[in-house]
Design a protein around this motif. Sequence first.
Motif, PDB file in Angstrom:
ATOM      1  N   GLU B 393       6.265  95.459 -84.616  1.00 25.59           N
ATOM      2  CA  GLU B 393       6.018  95.698 -83.320  1.00 25.59           C
ATOM      3  C   GLU B 393       7.365  95.293 -82.480  1.00 25.59           C
ATOM      4  O   GLU B 393       7.513  93.735 -82.685  1.00 25.59           O
ATOM      5  N   GLU B 433      11.322 101.004 -79.686  1.00 27.00           N
ATOM      6  CA  GLU B 433      10.377 100.110 -79.412  1.00 27.00           C
ATOM      7  C   GLU B 433       8.855 100.695 -80.184  1.00 27.00           C
ATOM      8  O   GLU B 433       8.649 101.460 -79.368  1.00 27.00           O
ATOM      9  N   VAL B 435       5.535 100.295 -80.684  1.00 24.95           N
ATOM     10  CA  VAL B 435       3.758  99.862 -80.269  1.00 24.95           C
ATOM     11  C   VAL B 435       2.821 100.721 -80.663  1.00 24.95           C
ATOM     12  O   VAL B 435       2.349 100.960 -81.651  1.00 24.95           O
ATOM     13  N   LYS B 436       2.295  99.348 -80.649  1.00 25.15           N
ATOM     14  CA  LYS B 436       0.479  99.202 -81.409  1.00 25.15           C
ATOM     15  C   LYS B 436      -0.181 100.624 -80.461  1.00 25.15           C
ATOM     16  O   LYS B 436      -0.787 100.541 -78.967  1.00 25.15           O
ATOM     17  N   THR B 437      -0.305 101.515 -81.107  1.00 27.02           N
ATOM     18  CA  THR B 437      -1.281 102.626 -80.104  1.00 27.02           C
ATOM     19  C   THR B 437      -2.728 103.176 -80.916  1.00 27.02           C
ATOM     20  O   THR B 437      -2.642 103.112 -82.328  1.00 27.02           O
ATOM     21  N   ILE B 449       2.454 108.765 -81.594  1.00 28.37           N
ATOM     22  CA  ILE B 449       4.182 108.087 -82.378  1.00 28.37           C
ATOM     23  C   ILE B 449       4.127 107.278 -82.890  1.00 28.37           C
ATOM     24  O   ILE B 449       4.882 106.377 -83.866  1.00 28.37           O
ATOM     25  N   GLY B 450       3.994 105.837 -81.715  1.00 28.65           N
ATOM     26  CA  GLY B 450       3.535 104.591 -82.479  1.00 28.65           C
ATOM     27  C   GLY B 450       4.652 103.700 -82.013  1.00 28.65           C
ATOM     28  O   GLY B 450       5.389 102.995 -82.146  1.00 28.65           O
ATOM     29  N   SER B 451       5.901 104.190 -81.372  1.00 29.38           N
ATOM     30  CA  SER B 451       6.549 103.929 -80.326  1.00 29.38           C
ATOM     31  C   SER B 451       7.657 104.647 -79.580  1.00 29.38           C
ATOM     32  O   SER B 451       6.896 105.552 -79.398  1.00 29.38           O
ATOM     33  N   ASN B 452       8.175 103.640 -78.538  1.00 29.83           N
ATOM     34  CA  ASN B 452       9.235 104.413 -77.947  1.00 29.83           C
ATOM     35  C   ASN B 452      10.697 104.715 -78.571  1.00 29.83           C
ATOM     36  O   ASN B 452      10.583 103.340 -78.490  1.00 29.83           O
TER      37      ASN B 452
END
Lengths: 146, 582
Positions: B393, B433, B435-437, B449-452
Amino acid sequence: MRGLRSPAMAALLLGAGVASAQGPTSSPPTPAGSEATGAPVTASPATATPTAPAETTPAAPGATPAFDVENLFASTCGWCHSDGGRAAGRGPKLMDSPLTDAEMAYRIKAGKQGAMPAFGSSFNDEQIKAIVQYARNLKPAGSAPN
Amino acid sequence: MNSRQVSVAGVVAASMFLGVCPSAGAIGPSDAIDAKRLADADNNPADWLTYHGTYKSWHYSGLDQINAGNIKDLKVAWSHATPRSTRGLQSFPLVADGILYYSGSHNQVFALDGATGELIWAYKQRLDEDLVSKQTHSPYNRGIALGNGNIYMGTLDGKLVAIDMKTGKLKWETPLVDSKKLTVGFVGAPLFADGKVIIGSQGGEWPYRGPIFGVDGDSGKKLWTFMTAGGNDGEESDARKTWGGDSWKTGGGGGWMAGGYDPKSNTVYWGTANPSPLYDWGGADWKTKGARSGDNLYTSSVLALDPASGKLKSFHQQLPHDAWDFDSAVGEFVMLEKDGKEYIVHPNKSGFVFVYDRALKVQNVWQGVKNVNFVKSIEPKTGELVGRRDMAEGKHQALCPAIPGGYSWNAGSYNPNTGLYYKVGNEWCMDLEVVKTTPILEPMAQLNIGSNFTLNKTNPDGTAPHGHVSARDPLTGAVKWSVDYPQPPLASLLSTKGNLVFVPDARGWLRVHDAESGKELWSHNNGQGHAGGIISYMAKGKQYIAVAVGWGSLVGDEFKALYGEPFVSMPIDQGTLVVFGM
């Protein structure tokens, strides 16, 4: 996850039928039943009609997990709107968008063929408003919170 | 006449019903596209019967009327404007007995006289348009399959359909995926093998289990399902143990491009997509922590399946716990033989090419693009990933390749005369980046996706994002020649016996290189970018080249921000099939 940048962001945490980013999903994954029957249908005028829409599962009463727009970008919107909406990617940059709030809300709801999916049945008006608000509050990465 | 079928040129249509083909003489039952004809397709270069050319998946034409000596005289012979070409024209034409068949966006199919382009029939699938408007990976179609007098196509709303190839009438349709719930359906071409139709659903970014299906080619009855994320319910499999908790239930997978087939062993080969979410916040602790801890079988893998039962014969997971969206669904299964030994060459989206024996045991792995840092290397003897870059993360700079991959789904070409494998490689990187989704399943599935992320304007080696077409030894990766393209070509390649390599590029140019030297011999501007297929075939004794023209794919959409013009202004709703001849 990025920390909330402004008081406005905190206001975006609205009750919603989508899963919370912080907790478990309100409805567990149900892959069973998501596969169609697999029975062939011989072509005829009667079967040419699309099948009736499947019942969608409404949010459980009382279950109001937060609607976290920032997290929504990392799962869904960021596929096209890069860097959380701060940069152009497959889709346009949302920060400093020339669209009015109403135009942006309409685009989220109705989509744009070949460019943007329609999210009108995924998000309610309140949630779409929150997404527009998120876009309006976007600041360049690394800038001081307002 | 079925309301979905648009009949034109009544005389031509009438002659079709009488069994008389306007361009290739009489078609009798002996001309049926059956197992024998498909297995012998390499001996009949007048046809282009399957998505990957023949079961060898060479994307090669044995025709040489058009060759390095006379290419300067190549001209447009005819073209066909594709209606409703939303997101361009990403499909791959097929040709049997002088008639060209191709699909377009919104699941349209067209049959055209291969010599003149005259329309024989057009088929328009009645779609759930409301659903289509909600889809991300839509409404394009990448191809069809021919077999037993039928054209097979997967639909955006989750069906497999069979269309009579002579009349353009729907024979049957089999619902396979509940697209209303899962959002995704089918965009990739089916494979017709051993009388069965094999097709893989979209998956990857989506919180489901990415099934591959086997359907009886005559009756349309579904024969089997293979769940690529976690394996099938009720079957003995260790696959589910490779997913932490219930993460297999939303594990992604899928098999969104047509696979390959070896008729000798009656084995279907299929590549599977990445797990979901694409990027896993578990980082280096991925074996025990994160969104989907563990190896995540059978994602980012190649599978050997029995076409009748869907039973798994063997498999190789190219990227255990893929944390970069580098699926194995892209690309062709190139069937080769050398010194009495049989091989399969299959690219992975990461920019590496895996060389297998027919049981999918790794024989070699070679790197086809320069900008790679998701691993330090891949062990060529075992396929083991060395020096993984697992991103926890938070922010990460310059992951290479970027999300569109070192290789994309556009196919390369193997030329038996030069012994070279021609392939488009992509050089690009991105910041992200992680991210926890949490998977969103209601009211309908959303991407996970789990990110930007943002694609970089400069690669770590100082180059701008770009592509190249390289000619290599398919087993070792040794480079014979390589030509840089300022933007990665997103269309498939074709090589021919005429010592030619055709490259439909992103800017709109169709370029032809000498297959031995790489020297550019000819070019023609088709007016907009290419992101589909290219074939060669023969009609009425003449060789033709047919190429899909039309811009507007998910990868192509990145070009506006990366490169500016002409991509900012290039239409994304126009398509044309352009056919060249002498």
